[in-house]
Design an enzyme around this catalytic site. Structure first.
Site, PDB file in Angstrom:
ATOM      1  N   GLU A  44      -4.300 -10.052   3.792  1.00 27.66           N
ATOM      2  CA  GLU A  44      -5.156  -9.586   5.027  1.00 27.66           C
ATOM      3  C   GLU A  44      -6.288 -10.678   4.830  1.00 27.66           C
ATOM      4  O   GLU A  44      -6.918 -11.117   6.079  1.00 27.66           O
ATOM      5  CB  GLU A  44      -5.666  -8.213   4.837  1.00 27.66           C
ATOM      6  CG  GLU A  44      -4.731  -7.160   5.586  1.00 27.66           C
ATOM      7  CD  GLU A  44      -3.603  -6.811   4.495  1.00 27.66           C
ATOM      8  OE1 GLU A  44      -3.000  -5.823   4.741  1.00 27.66           O
ATOM      9  OE2 GLU A  44      -3.613  -7.529   3.512  1.00 27.66           O
TER      10      GLU A  44
ATOM     11  N   GLU B  68       0.959  -0.980  -0.168  1.00 28.71           N
ATOM     12  CA  GLU B  68      -0.038  -0.140  -0.159  1.00 28.71           C
ATOM     13  C   GLU B  68       0.785   1.295  -0.006  1.00 28.71           C
ATOM     14  O   GLU B  68       0.432   2.277  -0.711  1.00 28.71           O
ATOM     15  CB  GLU B  68      -0.996  -0.237   1.137  1.00 28.71           C
ATOM     16  CG  GLU B  68      -1.998  -1.044   1.163  1.00 28.71           C
ATOM     17  CD  GLU B  68      -2.858  -1.368   2.416  1.00 28.71           C
ATOM     18  OE1 GLU B  68      -4.151  -1.358   2.045  1.00 28.71           O
ATOM     19  OE2 GLU B  68      -2.367  -1.433   3.355  1.00 28.71           O
TER      20      GLU B  68
END
Length: 254
Positions: free
Chosen positions: A128, A108
């Site tokens: 995740e 990210e």
């Protein structure tokens, strides 16, 4: 702010933000997140900076979140929708040089940059969902916009990791180089960008960033508006003179 988890160096129009938690695989903790924000603010306030280069010490670019910090972000009031916005929001181009793991917050963080270079050993992923979680710093949004829905879905839903070549094929990174050459290649790319017209660089970045959120006809008008504004600057006049005189331009950012 005194930096502990990163280094900030500014010289000759180039800012370097170096993640410096190699023993922790440069995982993003609360301190590093605050330091990234502070570093981005200093870069933004320095009119001499034309380009920002983000690199990392150690074998990994960033292996993800510090678990405690991730939990704190989820319960924080008010919540932060984009923890890496200070970096993504810089007016100057931001280039990331990625080696080793760029997972979760690491990917990210790289996605918040404008251009990404990868070492041959780089790996990109968002693990995740496999842990019963969701990315919380733009992973579901920036990856799909950059690499496409199919690639983003495979990374998010199936837990697939992209190696450097796969990242290059889908457009996540612009080039792949041997790990031994990553630092020199990134420096050369950043220096080449910094030698270009600093105002034109910023306007071009703004045209892409803002234009993607507009219908095409409005985006084209926005591009034209920025071009007209650029016409009034001293740098644009210098570019014309340099072309006519067959020499390298001497831009001043004005």
């Amino acid at each position: 702010m005194e930096f502990q988890n990163l280094r900030l160096e500014i010289e000759a129009g180039l800012a370097r933000i170096v993640l410096a938690r190699p023993a922790a695989a440069n995982r993003v903790d609360a301190r590093l997140l605050r330091e990234i924000e502070a570093a981005a603010e200093r870069v933004s306030d320095d009119a001499s900076v034309a380009v920002c280069l983000v690199t990392a010490e150690g074998p990994d670019f960033c292996a993800g979140w510090d678990p405690e910090t991730r939990e704190q972000l989820l319960i924080r009031e008010p919540p932060i929708a984009d923890p890496f916005l200070p970096l993504a929001g810089l007016a100057c181009p931001v280039i990331a040089a990625v080696q080793g793991r760029a997972l979760s917050a690491g990917l990210e963080l790289a996605l918040a940059c404008d251009v990404r270079l990868a070492a041959e050993d780089a790996r990109f992923g968002l693990p995740e969902v496999g842990e019963g979680l969701l990315p919380l710093a733009g992973g579901t949004q920036r990856l799909a916009r950059l690499a496409g829905r199919a690639v983003a879905s495979a990374v998010l839903l199936l837990g697939e990791e992209l190696d450097a070549e796969a990242a290059y094929r889908c457009g996540l990174v612009s080039r792949v180089v041997p790990a031994s050459r990553l630092a020199s290649e990134a420096s050369a790319v950043a220096a080449r960008a910094a030698s270009r017209g600093p105002l034109a660089l910023r306007y071009a970045k703004e045209a892409v960033r803002h234009g993607l959120a507009l219908p095409l006809d409005e985006a084209l008008r926005y591009e034209l508006d920025l071009s007209i504004i650029l016409q009034t600057t001293r740098d644009r006049a210098e570019g014309v003179r340099a072309f006519l005189e067959k020499r390298e331009p001497r831009f001043e950012g004005e």
